[in-house]
Design a protein around this motif. Structure first.
Motif, PDB file in Angstrom:
ATOM      1  N   LEU A 163     -27.204  38.720  -5.428  1.00  0.00           N
ATOM      2  CA  LEU A 163     -26.896  38.891  -4.036  1.00  0.00           C
ATOM      3  C   LEU A 163     -25.435  38.612  -4.085  1.00  0.00           C
ATOM      4  O   LEU A 163     -24.957  37.577  -4.613  1.00  0.00           O
ATOM      5  CB  LEU A 163     -27.532  37.965  -3.178  1.00  0.00           C
ATOM      6  CG  LEU A 163     -29.024  37.560  -3.285  1.00  0.00           C
ATOM      7  CD1 LEU A 163     -29.511  36.308  -2.564  1.00  0.00           C
ATOM      8  CD2 LEU A 163     -29.742  38.939  -2.379  1.00  0.00           C
ATOM      9  N   ILE A 164     -24.544  39.713  -3.647  1.00  0.00           N
ATOM     10  CA  ILE A 164     -22.899  39.782  -3.719  1.00  0.00           C
ATOM     11  C   ILE A 164     -22.463  39.513  -2.257  1.00  0.00           C
ATOM     12  O   ILE A 164     -22.590  40.524  -1.394  1.00  0.00           O
ATOM     13  CB  ILE A 164     -22.386  40.957  -4.309  1.00  0.00           C
ATOM     14  CG1 ILE A 164     -23.088  41.103  -5.743  1.00  0.00           C
ATOM     15  CG2 ILE A 164     -20.889  40.744  -4.518  1.00  0.00           C
ATOM     16  CD1 ILE A 164     -22.851  42.533  -6.424  1.00  0.00           C
ATOM     17  N   ASP A 165     -21.981  38.463  -1.968  1.00  0.00           N
ATOM     18  CA  ASP A 165     -21.426  38.308  -0.548  1.00  0.00           C
ATOM     19  C   ASP A 165     -19.944  38.674  -0.552  1.00  0.00           C
ATOM     20  O   ASP A 165     -19.236  38.417  -1.657  1.00  0.00           O
ATOM     21  CB  ASP A 165     -21.528  36.925  -0.199  1.00  0.00           C
ATOM     22  CG  ASP A 165     -21.544  36.622   1.241  1.00  0.00           C
ATOM     23  OD1 ASP A 165     -21.444  37.711   2.002  1.00  0.00           O
ATOM     24  OD2 ASP A 165     -21.899  35.471   1.807  1.00  0.00           O
ATOM     25  N   GLU A 166     -19.327  39.240   0.543  1.00  0.00           N
ATOM     26  CA  GLU A 166     -18.043  39.738   0.456  1.00  0.00           C
ATOM     27  C   GLU A 166     -17.569  40.389  -0.460  1.00  0.00           C
ATOM     28  O   GLU A 166     -16.593  40.364  -1.095  1.00  0.00           O
ATOM     29  CB  GLU A 166     -17.044  38.535   0.765  1.00  0.00           C
ATOM     30  CG  GLU A 166     -17.677  37.254   1.548  1.00  0.00           C
ATOM     31  CD  GLU A 166     -17.517  37.583   3.066  1.00  0.00           C
ATOM     32  OE1 GLU A 166     -16.971  38.723   3.310  1.00  0.00           O
ATOM     33  OE2 GLU A 166     -17.922  36.763   4.007  1.00  0.00           O
ATOM     34  N   VAL A 167     -18.325  41.739  -0.760  1.00  0.00           N
ATOM     35  CA  VAL A 167     -17.959  42.494  -1.974  1.00  0.00           C
ATOM     36  C   VAL A 167     -16.695  43.147  -1.858  1.00  0.00           C
ATOM     37  O   VAL A 167     -15.968  43.549  -2.862  1.00  0.00           O
ATOM     38  CB  VAL A 167     -19.198  43.336  -2.150  1.00  0.00           C
ATOM     39  CG1 VAL A 167     -19.277  44.390  -1.286  1.00  0.00           C
ATOM     40  CG2 VAL A 167     -19.109  43.927  -3.477  1.00  0.00           C
ATOM     41  N   HIS A 168     -16.086  43.322  -0.562  1.00  0.00           N
ATOM     42  CA  HIS A 168     -14.829  43.870  -0.377  1.00  0.00           C
ATOM     43  C   HIS A 168     -13.688  43.299  -0.936  1.00  0.00           C
ATOM     44  O   HIS A 168     -12.716  43.652  -1.197  1.00  0.00           O
ATOM     45  CB  HIS A 168     -14.604  44.144   1.267  1.00  0.00           C
ATOM     46  CG  HIS A 168     -14.541  42.687   1.809  1.00  0.00           C
ATOM     47  ND1 HIS A 168     -15.741  42.253   2.396  1.00  0.00           N
ATOM     48  CD2 HIS A 168     -13.874  42.016   2.044  1.00  0.00           C
ATOM     49  CE1 HIS A 168     -15.677  41.204   2.884  1.00  0.00           C
ATOM     50  NE2 HIS A 168     -14.171  40.955   3.018  1.00  0.00           N
ATOM     51  N   LEU A 169     -14.050  42.080  -1.439  1.00  0.00           N
ATOM     52  CA  LEU A 169     -12.818  40.918  -2.088  1.00  0.00           C
ATOM     53  C   LEU A 169     -12.767  41.430  -3.445  1.00  0.00           C
ATOM     54  O   LEU A 169     -12.003  41.084  -4.214  1.00  0.00           O
ATOM     55  CB  LEU A 169     -13.365  39.632  -2.304  1.00  0.00           C
ATOM     56  CG  LEU A 169     -13.268  39.030  -0.872  1.00  0.00           C
ATOM     57  CD1 LEU A 169     -13.750  37.295  -0.985  1.00  0.00           C
ATOM     58  CD2 LEU A 169     -11.756  39.107  -0.225  1.00  0.00           C
ATOM     59  N   LEU A 170     -13.398  42.693  -3.932  1.00  0.00           N
ATOM     60  CA  LEU A 170     -13.035  43.311  -5.053  1.00  0.00           C
ATOM     61  C   LEU A 170     -11.694  43.859  -5.036  1.00  0.00           C
ATOM     62  O   LEU A 170     -10.725  43.981  -5.996  1.00  0.00           O
ATOM     63  CB  LEU A 170     -14.022  44.594  -5.372  1.00  0.00           C
ATOM     64  CG  LEU A 170     -15.456  44.623  -5.883  1.00  0.00           C
ATOM     65  CD1 LEU A 170     -16.050  45.736  -5.707  1.00  0.00           C
ATOM     66  CD2 LEU A 170     -15.175  43.969  -7.380  1.00  0.00           C
ATOM     67  N   ASN A 171     -11.066  44.040  -3.877  1.00  0.00           N
ATOM     68  CA  ASN A 171      -9.546  44.532  -3.617  1.00  0.00           C
ATOM     69  C   ASN A 171      -8.751  43.417  -3.803  1.00  0.00           C
ATOM     70  O   ASN A 171      -7.477  43.720  -3.859  1.00  0.00           O
ATOM     71  CB  ASN A 171      -9.390  44.875  -2.327  1.00  0.00           C
ATOM     72  CG  ASN A 171      -8.361  46.114  -1.912  1.00  0.00           C
ATOM     73  OD1 ASN A 171      -8.013  46.781  -3.096  1.00  0.00           O
ATOM     74  ND2 ASN A 171      -8.036  46.243  -0.735  1.00  0.00           N
TER      75      ASN A 171
END
Length: 1133
Positions: A163-171
């Motif tokens: 489960l990956i939360d806040e995956v947009h933090l790849l940025n």
């Protein structure tokens, strides 16, 4: 979605319905329900903050649990068999989910484990048994990096759900770690060896804020089209109102942020309407200053404080205030204001969060990390400045849209409010950028490229990458590859190039990084550069999670460096390069470095060695700050610099531990000691000479340590002897505080003693040391383990000869270690040190020093046993001197022939297969033979002499390993001189070369052989006959009074080494390894045959040292003892 289509909790199996406190799922949850609970496909969901995405995680977890439900409907749980890994960018969010899921799932026997920097108490077994692992990307990456050998990666095969939360933090720059671990899971799941494991069919579920390129993330996570769910602002349960205010710019960004603090109070009074509020600031210090400004303003209103609603609220705040360890925070809490950031301890963070959720604290000033963290919703969110300091680029930058959306998402509390308010404070020229903020977010790009080399090394160390092909395959599993094809310009690739060219660029990039690693010996590659294997430096960089530049700096360190140089290495590390030197800090740092009170251990000096008056660089700030902190009583109390110091100590301790292991690997003695001490000092925040060492004990803070220091208690030994009642009087505490303080000594390791001594060694040039550890106090029953490093090294060579890590509670006392040292011949002394260095505590290390001097005496050591003493010759090879060839040194393969001839040898040979010798002689011992010593020895030997039996003239003399043997001078390869010739020469000694040749010819004649046989048969030699002849001949023996020393030569016992020897033979010189033999020129005949008889056994008296002979060993011209002239008489001995 219409109400009648909402899914009910009753649609779940009866075992799982208690997990939810509501009856119906909302529209977002209901739409995702069939895919989450009734399928195993990968999913990615993009939705606004606060829309209920957490429930989707729980539905996927219940789907996994449903596989353990039997046909009868009972829940059959196998511990750790099907693992769920929850990954969140924030420790606070991880801890919130941990509390929530423990409460929901604990009754079912489900085990949850937190893996964050705040929890270091886990073990490999805890990981194996856990059903749900909640972690941050960095911690999960670190844990799975270096536990391969101890089974740390064993749990990977049991992972069924990620489960990956806040995956947009790849940025975000931190997104590289998330990308690395997901890529690791993907490449391991495709491994043929794991085809039958749970990992082969692992399920991935990722959620994010609203992002435009969700399809790219779906491609990376292998999400089918049906698994992509995108929701807009219509799904937000509480509607948001956004206000953007523009302000005039200041001279610099720092002053602009400070000016905005003056407007926050008025904005809250106008828009928060007396409800809770969050104020987001760009820095920790900015958050603390904003809270201070609000508290001071509220204090001026007295009982009309707008943040205090009732007397009961004020009483609760008064009770909570003393519980906070931060003194400044205590005064803010009383005004209904607090601040929250990563620099606070866990206890203070939890206290502030609890007070805010209860409504006792109305305003929290925090950093943007809280936006990604714990769910602390508020009615009003104020974003003070849209700029933040970028640590990597070193200057202020605008927030990205995803971060601003996270902050805005905290506005509005669904149970209490229908609307939420977002206030954005920015510059006038940037107002238009944020007016349409809620409409979307920027494209999510990969951040793996800047730290690709570190993550590539980690995969090679874990053996998930074993060759170039596998490395390229791993890179294709990354989000970097996906975005490189879509936006090549962002990754230094020309736009519009074909897809195969992108792949070729990826291969070239991979080869470049591998070549860099190979250059610094972090990995090993074969001659073709195809096979990849990890080396120790690469393992250490991976284990301690260091940057490549930091590891290069450690590798290039000089071999011999001091403690202050070790601290300089830490201050130059990339891990703390984000700490900046601020303008308002320079004066404080200059005063600290001036050190008028002499508190600091090290200082920043100029080129002349004097203390610098001005601190000018970031590294100088870190060095001064660390020195001030390590005194134990820092003079810097500024919040920002205190948090910087904490970062230096936590990161520096990790870097220093890596340095320690690297120098142990390189066998660098001084480097190991310096880095070990630095690692412990940074961990304890104390130098080893600090007067406040007692702060290491639990329950002793700065106040108590100072009180104990005032009464003369400055060490652990002094505390053990101190009176508990006097401790209570001095510290002003009540009974039984003194007993509690003394009981804290039980947390220390058991007391031990170390002893190092030199013992007898039979090998030449080798010193044998015995290091013994003895436990003085018995270990107490404790769950805590204490470790120490036992290091034996020599200072002159800066070399570690022995290292072992010991668990102090387990070793058998006394514990002895034998260390063999090879002493260099050039050094007259070797300083050997044995150190027992404890891993955690300072001030209790043990050090012993032993000075090994070059042997220069006649001492012969005996080891008693129930048999006759035997002499063990120091040389391991026989030296053969030919007329035409130089002396060669090599092992003697010749075996002595046994006959009835009585042994006149003074040396009884032991073969190499026999036991250790009984008599040893130190290397370079100078044994001097004179008339009295030889006669004494012959008398002892003569008592056992039998009558001489007939001798076979062809028998060989007994060989000795250190005897110089010379071939016959007789031409035509005449037989070797035998004992008969040597013995007869006593009665008719030739005095020149011609006589020697004539005597040799007589030996070969038949008549001589019969004469010799007859003589030996008819005339046995008695003791008196031999002694009379010796006395007679000694009167006519020549003295070497005019001997002249020329160039000395060396005969070595090493195989394969040639040594030249003078044709003018010296008499009675000790021939031992690396012994200098002077060349003597005199009128003596050049072919005189002689044997070394200096190695004589002595059992009662010391051998006398003759001044004349010792002077020849030193290479000086001097008058020799007249007895040296006739030592050839005893060549048969």
């Amino acid at each position: 979605m219409d109400t009648h289509t909402l899914k009910s909790v009753s649609d779940l199996p009866g075992n799982f319905r208690s997990a939810f406190s509501f009856r119906y799922f909302n529209s977002l949850q209901s739409e995702c329900f069939p895919l989450c609970f009734h399928s195993d496909i990968n999913m990615i969901i993009s939705a606004p903050t606060g829309s209920g995405k957490t429930v989707l995680f729980e539905l996927c977890i219940l789907r996994l649990f449903s596989k353990s439900i039997s046909k009868e409907g009972s829940f059959l749980h196998a511990k750790g068999a099907l693992k769920t890994v929850y990954i969140s960018p924030s420790k606070a969010l991880v801890q919130e989910k941990l509390r929530d899921w423990n409460q929901k799932f604990n009754s079912w026997g489900i085990s949850c484990l937190e893996l964050t920097g705040d929890n270091e108490t886990y073990s490999t077994k805890n990981i194996q048994d856990a059903d749900i692992i909640l972690t941050t990307p960095e911690k999960f990456d670190a844990v799975s990096r270096y536990r391969v050998t101890s089974g740390g990666l064993g749990f990977f095969s049991d992972i069924a759900l990620v489960l990956i939360d806040e995956v947009h933090l790849l940025n975000d720059p931190r997104g590289a770690a998330l990308e690395a671990i997901v890529s690791r899971l993907k490449i391991l799941s495709s491994n043929h060896e794991l085809r039958s494991s749970t990992l082969a069919s692992v399920r991935l579920l990722a959620v994010s804020a609203t992002i435009p390129n969700i399809e790219d993330l779906a491609e990376w996570l292998k999400v089918p089209t049906a698994g992509i769910k995108r929701f807009g602002e219509e799904m937000r349960p509480v509607k948001l109102t956004t206000k953007v205010f523009g302000y005039a710019a200041a001279k610099n960004d720092f002053l602009f942020e400070k000016r905005l603090q003056n407007y926050i109070y008025d904005i809250l009074m106008q828009y928060s309407k007396g409800k809770s509020a969050l104020v987001f600031c760009s820095t920790r210090k900015g958050a603390q200053e904003a809270a201070q400004k609000l508290a001071q303003t509220a204090m001026t209103y007295g009982y009309s404080n707008p943040f205090i609603k009732s007397r009961e609220q004020l009483e609760r705040l008064r009770e909570a205030s003393p519980m906070c360890s931060d003194k400044q925070m205590q005064s803010y809490i009383l005004q209904g204001v607090g601040y929250h950031n990563g620099g606070l301890c866990q206890k203070d963070r939890s206290l502030v969060e609890g007070l805010f959720l209860n409504g006792d604290i109305q305003v929290i000033c925090t950093t943007n990390t809280l936006a990604h963290g714990i769910n602390l919703p508020a009615h009003t969110v104020v974003i003070k400045s849209t700029q933040h300091f970028n640590k990597e680029k070193g200057h202020y930058m605008e927030y990205d849209r995803s971060t601003l959306l996270q902050m805005s998402g905290r506005a509005g509390r669904p149970p209490f409010d229908d609307t939420g308010m977002v206030i954005i404070m920015t510059r006038r020229e940037t107002v238009h950028l944020y007016e349409n903020l809620l409409n979307g977010c920027e494209v999510v790009e990969s951040q793996l490229l800047p730290c690709l080399i570190e993550h590539l090394t980690a995969e090679i160390v874990q053996l998930t990458i074993s060759d170039i092909t596998r490395a390229i395959e791993w890179m294709k599993c990354s989000y970097l590859y996906v975005r490189m094809k879509k936006n090549p310009e962002n990754y230094a690739i020309k736009k519009g190039i074909p897809k195969d060219r992108v792949e070729k660029h990826l291969q070239e990039l991979c080869l470049q990084k591998i070549n860099e690693l190979s250059q610094y010996q972090m990995i090993w590659t074969d001659t073709d550069g195809f096979v990849l294997k990890p080396e120790e430096p690469g393992r250490l960089m991976t284990k301690y999670y260091l940057k490549f530049e930091t590891m290069k700096y450690i590798i290039n360190t000089p071999t011999s460096y001091s403690l202050d140089e070790a601290l300089h290495i830490v201050c130059h590390a990339e891990e703390i390069s984000w700490i900046q030197l601020r303008r308002n800090e320079k004066k404080t740092l200059n005063d600290v470095n001036a050190d008028k009170e002499g508190r600091l251990r090290f200082h920043i000096n100029d080129n002349k060695g004097k203390r610098k008056k001005r601190i000018q660089t970031r590294e100088e700030k870190l060095f001064v700050l660390a020195n001030d902190w390590l005194t134990g009583d820092p003079s810097v109390h500024d919040l920002s610099m205190t948090q910087d110091a904490n970062s230096i100590c936590s990161n520096g301790s990790r870097i220093a531990r890596c340095m320690k292991e690297y120098f142990i690997y390189k066998k660098n003695y001084k480097g190991t000691l310096s880095s070990t001490l630095l690692a412990k000092s940074l961990y304890q925040k104390l130098w080893d000479d600090s007067p406040y060492l007692l702060k290491q004990l639990p329950g002793i803070g700065m106040v108590t340590a100072k009180a104990l220091h005032s009464m003369g208690v400055r060490s652990f030994e002094a505390l053990a002897e101190a009176d508990p009642r006097r401790i209570e009087i001095v510290t002003g505490r009540k009974y039984p505080f003194g007993n509690t303080i003394k009981e804290s000594l039980s947390s220390l390791p058991p007391k031990v003693e170390i002893k190092v001594e030199e013992v007898d060694c039979q090998k030449q040039g080798i010193s044998k040391l015995a290091v013994t550890l003895s436990r003085v106090s018995q270990p107490l029953q404790s769950t805590k383990r204490h470790y120490a490093d036992l290091i034996v090294g020599s200072e002159e060579e800066n070399l570690i000869h022995f290292h072992e890590k010991i668990r102090m509670e387990d070793f058998s006392s006394p514990y002895s270690v034998t260390v063999l040292l090879e002493r260099p011949h050039q050094q007259t002394k070797v300083t050997v040190k044995a150190d027992l260095i404890f891993e955690e505590y300072i001030g209790i290390d043990l050090h012993e020093t032993l000075l090994l001097k070059k042997a220069n005496n006649n001492k012969v050591n005996y080891k008693s046993e129930n048999r006759m003493p035997q002499y063990y010759p120091p040389m391991a090879s026989a030296c053969i001197a030919d007329d035409d060839n130089p002396v060669t040194s090599g092992p003697s393969n010749r075996k002595d022939k046994k006959d009835d001839m009585p042994s006149f040898k003074l040396i009884d040979d032991d073969s190499e297969e026999e036991k250790e010798p009984y008599v040893t002689m130190e290397e370079d011992d100078c044994v001097i033979i004179n008339e009295h010593t030889v006669f004494d020895h012959i008398r002892e030997k003569a008592k056992c002499f039998p009558s001489l039996n007939p001798l076979n003239p062809t028998s060989s003399p007994a060989s000795g390993k250190s005897i110089l043997k010379r071939k016959s001078l007789v031409e035509n390869n005449s037989p070797e001189l035998d004992p008969l010739f040597q013995y007869d020469s006593v009665f008719d000694l030739p005095t020149n070369t011609k006589d020697i040749k004539q005597s040799a010819q007589q030996i070969t004649s038949p008549g001589y052989a019969s004469f010799a046989e007859k003589t030996e048969t008819e005339r046995p030699f008695s003791d008196e006959t031999i002694f009379n002849y010796i006395r007679k001949r000694s009167k006519n023996s020549p003295a070497l009074a005019t001997s002249k020393i020329e160039n000395p030569i060396t005969i070595s016992s090493q195989e394969g080494r040639n040594a030249e020897i003078s044709p003018y033979r010296t008499y009675g010189l000790l021939v031992s390894p690396a012994t200098k033999i002077p060349r003597i020129t005199s009128d003596a005949p050049s072919e005189i045959l002689s044997f070394d008889i200096s190695m004589v056994k002595r059992s009662d008296t010391s051998l006398e040292q003759t001044k004349g002979f010792c002077s020849t060993l030193a290479g000086k011209s001097n008058v020799s003892d007249s007895f040296l002239g006739f030592k050839s008489i005893f060549s048969f001995l």
